[in-house]
Scaffold this motif. Structure first.
Motif, PDB file in Angstrom:
ATOM      1  N   ASN A 128       0.811  -1.223   0.000  1.00 20.69           N
ATOM      2  CA  ASN A 128       0.000   0.000   0.000  1.00 20.69           C
ATOM      3  C   ASN A 128       0.842   1.270   0.000  1.00 20.69           C
ATOM      4  OD1 ASN A 128      -2.817  -0.805   0.061  1.00 20.69           O
ATOM      5  ND2 ASN A 128      -2.357  -1.723   2.037  1.00 20.69           N
ATOM      6  N   LEU A 129       1.855   1.293   0.860  1.00 22.67           N
ATOM      7  CA  LEU A 129       2.656   2.519   0.952  1.00 22.67           C
ATOM      8  C   LEU A 129       3.453   2.740  -0.335  1.00 22.67           C
ATOM      9  CD1 LEU A 129       3.572   4.941   2.600  1.00 22.67           C
ATOM     10  CD2 LEU A 129       5.349   3.501   3.620  1.00 22.67           C
ATOM     11  N   GLN A 142       2.654   1.720  -3.276  1.00 21.73           N
ATOM     12  CA  GLN A 142       1.696   2.153  -4.306  1.00 21.73           C
ATOM     13  C   GLN A 142       1.306   3.615  -4.117  1.00 21.73           C
ATOM     14  OE1 GLN A 142      -1.615  -0.557  -5.049  1.00 21.73           O
ATOM     15  NE2 GLN A 142      -0.331  -2.304  -4.512  1.00 21.73           N
ATOM     16  N   ALA A 143       1.111   4.001  -2.858  1.00 26.41           N
ATOM     17  CA  ALA A 143       0.768   5.398  -2.582  1.00 26.41           C
ATOM     18  C   ALA A 143       1.863   6.317  -3.112  1.00 26.41           C
ATOM     19  CB  ALA A 143       0.568   5.610  -1.082  1.00 26.41           C
ATOM     20  N   ASN A 157       2.064   6.687  -6.827  1.00 27.22           N
ATOM     21  CA  ASN A 157       1.008   7.524  -7.396  1.00 27.22           C
ATOM     22  C   ASN A 157       1.139   9.010  -7.094  1.00 27.22           C
ATOM     23  OD1 ASN A 157      -0.803   5.812  -8.950  1.00 27.22           O
ATOM     24  ND2 ASN A 157      -1.152   4.718  -7.034  1.00 27.22           N
ATOM     25  N   TYR A 158       2.155   9.383  -6.331  1.00 27.54           N
ATOM     26  CA  TYR A 158       2.380  10.810  -6.014  1.00 27.54           C
ATOM     27  C   TYR A 158       2.917  11.517  -7.245  1.00 27.54           C
ATOM     28  CZ  TYR A 158       1.822  11.161  -0.914  1.00 27.54           C
ATOM     29  OH  TYR A 158       1.325  11.229   0.357  1.00 27.54           O
ATOM     30  N   SER A 200       5.938   6.243  12.830  1.00 23.92           N
ATOM     31  CA  SER A 200       5.486   6.020  14.203  1.00 23.92           C
ATOM     32  C   SER A 200       6.073   7.065  15.164  1.00 23.92           C
ATOM     33  CB  SER A 200       5.826   4.605  14.671  1.00 23.92           C
ATOM     34  OG  SER A 200       7.222   4.485  14.822  1.00 23.92           O
ATOM     35  N   LEU A 228       3.786   9.973  15.077  1.00 18.39           N
ATOM     36  CA  LEU A 228       2.543   9.668  15.795  1.00 18.39           C
ATOM     37  C   LEU A 228       2.757   9.717  17.311  1.00 18.39           C
ATOM     38  CD1 LEU A 228      -0.430   8.794  15.703  1.00 18.39           C
ATOM     39  CD2 LEU A 228       0.327   6.426  15.453  1.00 18.39           C
ATOM     40  N   MET A 248      -8.346   6.418  16.851  1.00 17.95           N
ATOM     41  CA  MET A 248      -8.017   7.167  15.640  1.00 17.95           C
ATOM     42  C   MET A 248      -9.040   6.916  14.532  1.00 17.95           C
ATOM     43  SD  MET A 248      -3.894   6.756  15.255  1.00 17.95           S
ATOM     44  CE  MET A 248      -3.915   5.126  14.551  1.00 17.95           C
ATOM     45  N   ASN A 281      -4.568   5.149  -1.333  1.00 12.56           N
ATOM     46  CA  ASN A 281      -3.445   4.246  -1.045  1.00 12.56           C
ATOM     47  C   ASN A 281      -2.763   4.540   0.289  1.00 12.56           C
ATOM     48  OD1 ASN A 281      -3.161   2.430  -3.311  1.00 12.56           O
ATOM     49  ND2 ASN A 281      -2.734   4.252  -4.528  1.00 12.56           N
ATOM     50  N   LEU A 282      -2.508   5.811   0.549  1.00 12.43           N
ATOM     51  CA  LEU A 282      -1.804   6.144   1.785  1.00 12.43           C
ATOM     52  C   LEU A 282      -2.672   5.845   3.005  1.00 12.43           C
ATOM     53  CD1 LEU A 282       0.698   7.253   3.181  1.00 12.43           C
ATOM     54  CD2 LEU A 282      -0.222   9.559   2.879  1.00 12.43           C
ATOM     55  N   GLN A 324      -5.015   3.651   3.192  1.00 15.26           N
ATOM     56  CA  GLN A 324      -5.066   2.190   3.336  1.00 15.26           C
ATOM     57  C   GLN A 324      -3.766   1.652   3.932  1.00 15.26           C
ATOM     58  OE1 GLN A 324      -6.528  -0.006  -0.131  1.00 15.26           O
ATOM     59  NE2 GLN A 324      -7.829   1.720  -0.688  1.00 15.26           N
ATOM     60  N   ALA A 325      -2.646   2.219   3.493  1.00 14.34           N
ATOM     61  CA  ALA A 325      -1.355   1.782   4.050  1.00 14.34           C
ATOM     62  C   ALA A 325      -1.341   2.004   5.558  1.00 14.34           C
ATOM     63  CB  ALA A 325      -0.211   2.543   3.390  1.00 14.34           C
ATOM     64  N   ASN A 385      -3.456  -0.304   7.595  1.00  9.90           N
ATOM     65  CA  ASN A 385      -2.898  -1.651   7.725  1.00  9.90           C
ATOM     66  C   ASN A 385      -1.653  -1.730   8.616  1.00  9.90           C
ATOM     67  OD1 ASN A 385      -4.569  -3.517   6.218  1.00  9.90           O
ATOM     68  ND2 ASN A 385      -4.075  -2.263   4.429  1.00  9.90           N
ATOM     69  N   TYR A 386      -1.225  -0.599   9.147  1.00 10.52           N
ATOM     70  CA  TYR A 386      -0.061  -0.605  10.054  1.00 10.52           C
ATOM     71  C   TYR A 386      -0.470  -1.167  11.405  1.00 10.52           C
ATOM     72  CZ  TYR A 386       3.551   2.148   7.644  1.00 10.52           C
ATOM     73  OH  TYR A 386       4.539   2.593   6.808  1.00 10.52           O
ATOM     74  N   PHE A 444       0.988   0.315  14.954  1.00  7.21           N
ATOM     75  CA  PHE A 444       0.412   1.423  15.724  1.00  7.21           C
ATOM     76  C   PHE A 444      -0.425   0.879  16.882  1.00  7.21           C
ATOM     77  CE2 PHE A 444       0.291   4.196  11.617  1.00  7.21           C
ATOM     78  CZ  PHE A 444       1.649   4.438  11.734  1.00  7.21           C
ATOM     79  N   ARG A 504       1.054  -0.068  20.133  1.00  2.00           N
ATOM     80  CA  ARG A 504       1.401   1.044  21.023  1.00  2.00           C
ATOM     81  C   ARG A 504       0.160   1.776  21.515  1.00  2.00           C
ATOM     82  NH1 ARG A 504       6.470   2.204  17.134  1.00  2.00           N
ATOM     83  NH2 ARG A 504       7.849   0.723  18.159  1.00  2.00           N
ATOM     84  N   PHE A 521      -2.568   2.712  19.742  1.00  4.72           N
ATOM     85  CA  PHE A 521      -3.297   3.573  18.802  1.00  4.72           C
ATOM     86  C   PHE A 521      -4.313   2.713  18.060  1.00  4.72           C
ATOM     87  CE2 PHE A 521       0.793   5.610  19.480  1.00  4.72           C
ATOM     88  CZ  PHE A 521       0.428   6.930  19.705  1.00  4.72           C
TER      89      PHE A 521
END
Lengths: 212, 212
Positions: free
Chosen positions: A94-95, A97-98, A101-102, A196, A199, B87, B94-95, B97-98, B101-102, B105, B108, B110
């Protein structure tokens, strides 16, 4: 490079923000701006702005302000954005792909030329016309094409080995999103992005604020 | 909070890295470590480590080193990680979704409780058991559930308005990935993540290095 002196990384890290704001001003047809106006917009002190930009010989004229187009261009030159940079992405989850697409990266001369993954379900897929290749093909690809930057969006278990290989094959920039700090040979630059950490910092500030 | 003094944000921003390294040591069964050993591992000076950790009363004992478990726990407390944080993600491209899926988080504290998007093709989809809701339902959701942090992975055109609304509805933390700086009311904390800044910094370092 326009400038031979070493500029502190603290200043360098602030330049992209100036670059972005000045780009927005340009898009809005603003041709000149005073450090006071820029300061209000960016919420940093005017003296910080003057100090930062003085590192590069100023650009400002007393009583006139900054020429937005000129300053934008000069900061772009300092950041090396007049050169193009070719990039590959290693790990097309996912990341990955993100980031693939930037399109905004491309506008600044960062051109994506390759995508790699181990997952057979991803291999063969195309993103913006670029086919995802099996990671086994990466060495050949990197040696054939001039790859400036590898974006590492892969699991942390494999990232050190991959980074070492890429460095060995001549990639000089690694943009690492895996939650490890990479330490690589001299001449190879790494930017570790630890989402992280950002965050956790946010959590601190929320809790800190509650206590007030 | 364990600590009433104001600690500089520079120190706070280094804490997640200590937390991560200490967590890895714990996972590897290491129970104590000297500032020198930690310094070699983290590639920062031992005096920086001592100075940073002294902000919180030290934790170290001369000639013994740091108790890894205790230090890890105390830094976690300082960062507010003993509390859980709920959260939502606004923008499930995409971002988004990424980030959804983490799973790290969640470890910890989140916890993802909501996903929102405007795109009818995404609404109704589920990620890790959480259904993507239409953004029209967000106000009601935020008012019914206690939402601590909103992750903003949406186009930049809408992000200011969304941030203002979320602040008004009581969300105290915004983790913003859109390429704008958000300025919000007192009491609301924002972390702006500008990926392009990190990439431009990398470009600078590559070019700078070439010139050497």
């Amino acid at each position: 490079m326009t400038e031979e002196r070493k500029i502190s990384m603290a200043v360098i890290r602030r330049l992209p923000r100036y670059y972005r704001y000045l780009g927005e001003l340009l898009d809005n047809g603003v041709t000149k701006i005073s450090s006071r106006e820029l300061s209000e917009k960016m919420k940093v002190t005017a003296s910080q702005i003057r100090q930062d930009l003085n590192n590069f010989g100023g650009f400002g004229q007393q009583g006139y302000g900054y020429n937005v187009e000129y300053l934008h261009k000069e900061i772009g030159k300092i950041l090396g954005l007049e050169n193009t940079h070719s990039m590959i992405i290693v790990g097309v989850g996912n990341l990955g792909q993100a980031l693939a697409n930037y399109t905004s990266f491309e506008k600044r001369g960062f051109n994506l030329i390759g995508l790699f993954d181990v997952n057979p379900r991803l291999v063969g897929m195309s993103i913006r016309g670029i086919e995802v290749l099996d990671i086994d093909k990466m060495e050949e690809f990197v040696k054939e094409h001039k790859v400036d930057i590898a974006i590492l969006t892969m699991p942390k278990t494999k990232v050190k080995e991959t980074a070492e290989n890429l460095a060995k094959w001549g990639v000089r920039g690694l943009w690492n999103f895996s939650p490890v700090d990479l330490f690589v040979p001299d001449g190879v630059q790494v930017e570790n992005v630890h989402l992280s950490h950002s965050l956790m910092t946010l959590a601190y500030r929320i809790n800190e604020c509650e206590g007030e």
